[in-house]
Design a protein around this motif. Structure first.
Motif, PDB file in Angstrom:
ATOM      1  N   LEU A  34      34.370  29.356  45.726  1.00  0.00           N
ATOM      2  CA  LEU A  34      33.834  28.401  44.753  1.00  0.00           C
ATOM      3  C   LEU A  34      32.641  29.002  44.016  1.00  0.00           C
ATOM      4  O   LEU A  34      32.517  28.856  42.787  1.00  0.00           O
ATOM      5  CB  LEU A  34      33.433  27.105  45.463  1.00  0.00           C
ATOM      6  CG  LEU A  34      33.041  25.935  44.559  1.00  0.00           C
ATOM      7  CD1 LEU A  34      34.169  25.567  43.606  1.00  0.00           C
ATOM      8  CD2 LEU A  34      32.651  24.723  45.405  1.00  0.00           C
ATOM      9  N   ASP A  35      31.755  29.683  44.731  1.00  0.00           N
ATOM     10  CA  ASP A  35      30.654  30.395  44.082  1.00  0.00           C
ATOM     11  C   ASP A  35      31.191  31.406  43.079  1.00  0.00           C
ATOM     12  O   ASP A  35      30.685  31.537  41.955  1.00  0.00           O
ATOM     13  CB  ASP A  35      29.804  31.111  45.133  1.00  0.00           C
ATOM     14  CG  ASP A  35      28.606  30.292  45.566  1.00  0.00           C
ATOM     15  OD1 ASP A  35      28.652  29.057  45.401  1.00  0.00           O
ATOM     16  OD2 ASP A  35      27.634  30.876  46.073  1.00  0.00           O
ATOM     17  N   ASN A  36      32.225  32.120  43.489  1.00  0.00           N
ATOM     18  CA  ASN A  36      32.848  33.138  42.656  1.00  0.00           C
ATOM     19  C   ASN A  36      33.353  32.546  41.338  1.00  0.00           C
ATOM     20  O   ASN A  36      33.062  33.053  40.247  1.00  0.00           O
ATOM     21  CB  ASN A  36      33.999  33.768  43.450  1.00  0.00           C
ATOM     22  CG  ASN A  36      34.720  34.856  42.711  1.00  0.00           C
ATOM     23  OD1 ASN A  36      34.159  35.522  41.850  1.00  0.00           O
ATOM     24  ND2 ASN A  36      35.978  35.034  43.016  1.00  0.00           N
ATOM     25  N   ALA A  77      31.780  32.644  37.200  1.00  0.00           N
ATOM     26  CA  ALA A  77      32.599  33.017  36.045  1.00  0.00           C
ATOM     27  C   ALA A  77      32.594  31.911  34.990  1.00  0.00           C
ATOM     28  O   ALA A  77      32.520  32.189  33.784  1.00  0.00           O
ATOM     29  CB  ALA A  77      34.032  33.316  36.504  1.00  0.00           C
ATOM     30  N   VAL A  78      32.670  30.661  35.431  1.00  0.00           N
ATOM     31  CA  VAL A  78      32.644  29.529  34.494  1.00  0.00           C
ATOM     32  C   VAL A  78      31.310  29.477  33.750  1.00  0.00           C
ATOM     33  O   VAL A  78      31.269  29.223  32.527  1.00  0.00           O
ATOM     34  CB  VAL A  78      32.900  28.211  35.253  1.00  0.00           C
ATOM     35  CG1 VAL A  78      32.565  27.002  34.385  1.00  0.00           C
ATOM     36  CG2 VAL A  78      34.349  28.132  35.715  1.00  0.00           C
ATOM     37  N   MET A  79      30.222  29.725  34.460  1.00  0.00           N
ATOM     38  CA  MET A  79      28.908  29.717  33.825  1.00  0.00           C
ATOM     39  C   MET A  79      28.763  30.857  32.818  1.00  0.00           C
ATOM     40  O   MET A  79      28.116  30.707  31.772  1.00  0.00           O
ATOM     41  CB  MET A  79      27.813  29.796  34.891  1.00  0.00           C
ATOM     42  CG  MET A  79      27.726  28.549  35.766  1.00  0.00           C
ATOM     43  SD  MET A  79      26.590  28.721  37.157  1.00  0.00           S
ATOM     44  CE  MET A  79      25.011  28.665  36.320  1.00  0.00           C
ATOM     45  N   ALA A  80      29.372  32.010  33.116  1.00  0.00           N
ATOM     46  CA  ALA A  80      29.352  33.124  32.161  1.00  0.00           C
ATOM     47  C   ALA A  80      30.127  32.762  30.897  1.00  0.00           C
ATOM     48  O   ALA A  80      29.696  33.066  29.775  1.00  0.00           O
ATOM     49  CB  ALA A  80      29.943  34.367  32.809  1.00  0.00           C
ATOM     50  N   PHE A  81      31.276  32.098  31.060  1.00  0.00           N
ATOM     51  CA  PHE A  81      32.056  31.665  29.903  1.00  0.00           C
ATOM     52  C   PHE A  81      31.276  30.644  29.070  1.00  0.00           C
ATOM     53  O   PHE A  81      31.299  30.680  27.837  1.00  0.00           O
ATOM     54  CB  PHE A  81      33.384  31.067  30.367  1.00  0.00           C
ATOM     55  CG  PHE A  81      34.215  30.484  29.258  1.00  0.00           C
ATOM     56  CD1 PHE A  81      34.865  31.299  28.346  1.00  0.00           C
ATOM     57  CD2 PHE A  81      34.337  29.103  29.124  1.00  0.00           C
ATOM     58  CE1 PHE A  81      35.619  30.756  27.311  1.00  0.00           C
ATOM     59  CE2 PHE A  81      35.096  28.549  28.099  1.00  0.00           C
ATOM     60  CZ  PHE A  81      35.739  29.380  27.189  1.00  0.00           C
ATOM     61  N   LEU A 105      32.050  40.190  33.167  1.00  0.00           N
ATOM     62  CA  LEU A 105      31.655  41.392  32.435  1.00  0.00           C
ATOM     63  C   LEU A 105      32.088  41.309  30.981  1.00  0.00           C
ATOM     64  O   LEU A 105      31.345  41.695  30.070  1.00  0.00           O
ATOM     65  CB  LEU A 105      32.269  42.628  33.100  1.00  0.00           C
ATOM     66  CG  LEU A 105      31.762  42.987  34.496  1.00  0.00           C
ATOM     67  CD1 LEU A 105      32.463  44.234  35.008  1.00  0.00           C
ATOM     68  CD2 LEU A 105      30.253  43.208  34.478  1.00  0.00           C
ATOM     69  N   THR A 106      33.302  40.793  30.740  1.00  0.00           N
ATOM     70  CA  THR A 106      33.790  40.654  29.366  1.00  0.00           C
ATOM     71  C   THR A 106      32.939  39.661  28.583  1.00  0.00           C
ATOM     72  O   THR A 106      32.572  39.904  27.420  1.00  0.00           O
ATOM     73  CB  THR A 106      35.259  40.195  29.366  1.00  0.00           C
ATOM     74  OG1 THR A 106      36.050  41.105  30.138  1.00  0.00           O
ATOM     75  CG2 THR A 106      35.807  40.126  27.950  1.00  0.00           C
ATOM     76  N   SER A 107      32.610  38.539  29.229  1.00  0.00           N
ATOM     77  CA  SER A 107      31.788  37.527  28.559  1.00  0.00           C
ATOM     78  C   SER A 107      30.435  38.100  28.167  1.00  0.00           C
ATOM     79  O   SER A 107      29.958  37.905  27.036  1.00  0.00           O
ATOM     80  CB  SER A 107      31.606  36.310  29.475  1.00  0.00           C
ATOM     81  OG  SER A 107      32.830  35.681  29.741  1.00  0.00           O
TER      82      SER A 107
END
Length: 306
Positions: free
Chosen positions: A106-108, A112-116, A211-213
């Motif tokens: 869930l942290d993982n 990623a959602v926060m980066a997006f 990384l892409t974001s």
């Protein structure tokens, strides 16, 4: 003629008796700071209507996940150190394995959602409200929960089909999947295959998305003419990047680096970093470097004091 094992022995971080009081005090303090800090973030976000935005909704879920993450591991560890009894039953071990996998994944996903979310806010600010609407936020958070619940359940059910007939010593401070599979006296081929598949998709996949974001975020920031605007944008992203770097570097070091004869101590240190240190740092990083969060926390503490 094989005897089935119903208990495991958690060796912990150190076997030296003189180090146990120090470890107990250190991890008790880290646990209390983590729970209190993340709980304050959740209360501040829920009590301030100005923070009911996608960024802070994701942060509240991350704080809740961090509380569950560290609470899955540290209380049992402190109980073992305090009592001197390092045994953990088979059922307790599977329960710890399940919730550890759930909150770690869930942290993982939330990182990623926060980066997006930051990518949309910085690279496409005019379309942010339309893209990150309430329906999208609910789908992202709910999807993260569903995937992690199912993944943790699959791993736990696969472990139940294994036979454990000795030894029962786990060279770790909690029931992690990798050292547990090494104790099985039946075939772990399916478990290892699933672990590799998950590590290659559920761990590396979100990491590549992050990384892409941030690659596109960096390009967008460099196009900003105002030096103050660049500084503000980099400041907003640097805190998230520091957490991401610590979390993924240590997690990948544990699960994807080739094992060696001296990797046991390294894995335990790396595990402390992403299971204990990262959840503890999140409240400081996201509150002390964020004016909105500091304002909400001051209002919350002032209200409680009055």
């Amino acid at each position: 003629n094989q005897t089935s094992i119903h208990e495991f022995l958690l060796m912990g971080l150190s076997e030296k008796p003189e180090q146990q009081p120090l470890l107990f005090g250190l991890f008790l303090g880290m646990y209390l700071v983590t729970v209190l800090g993340n709980l304050l973030i959740i209360l501040a976000i829920s009590s301030d209507v100005h923070l009911h935005t996608p960024m802070y909704i994701f942060l509240a879920n991350l704080s809740f996940s961090d509380i569950g993450f560290i609470s899955t591991i540290i209380p049992k560890m402190l109980g073992n150190i305090g009592s001197g009894n390092k045994l953990i039953s088979y059922g307790e071990c599977l329960t710890q394995l399940y919730f550890f996998g759930l909150f770690a994944d869930l942290d993982n996903f939330l990182l990623a959602v926060m980066a997006f979310d930051r990518y949309v806010a910085i690279s496409h600010p005019l379309h942010y409200a339309m893209t990150m609407n309430s329906q999208c936020c609910v789908l992202l958070v709910a999807g993260s929960w569903v995937v992690t619940i199912l993944h943790a359940l699959v791993h736990t059910l696969l472990v139940t089909r294994l036979s454990f007939c000795g030894p029962n010593i786990i060279p770790h401070f909690f029931c992690d999947l990798v050292p547990l599979l090494k104790l099985a006296c039946s075939s772990t081929y399916v478990n290892s295959l699933m672990l590799i598949f998950v590590a290659g998709t559920l761990l590396i996949g979100p990491f590549v998305c992050i990384l892409t974001s941030y690659f596109y975020i960096a390009l967008a920031i460099l196009r900003i003419d105002s030096p103050k605007g660049k500084q503000k944008a980099f400041s907003n992203c640097s805190s998230h990047l520091s957490v991401v770097s610590l979390f993924y570097s240590t997690a990948i070091g544990v699960y994807l680096c080739p094992p060696s004869s001296t990797s046991g101590g390294k894995n335990r240190v790396f595990s402390v970093m992403y299971t204990v240190v990262t959840p503890m740092l999140n409240p400081f990083i996201y509150s002390l470097r964020n004016k909105d969060m500091k304002g909400a926390l001051e209002k919350l503490l002032r209200r409680k004091t009055l």
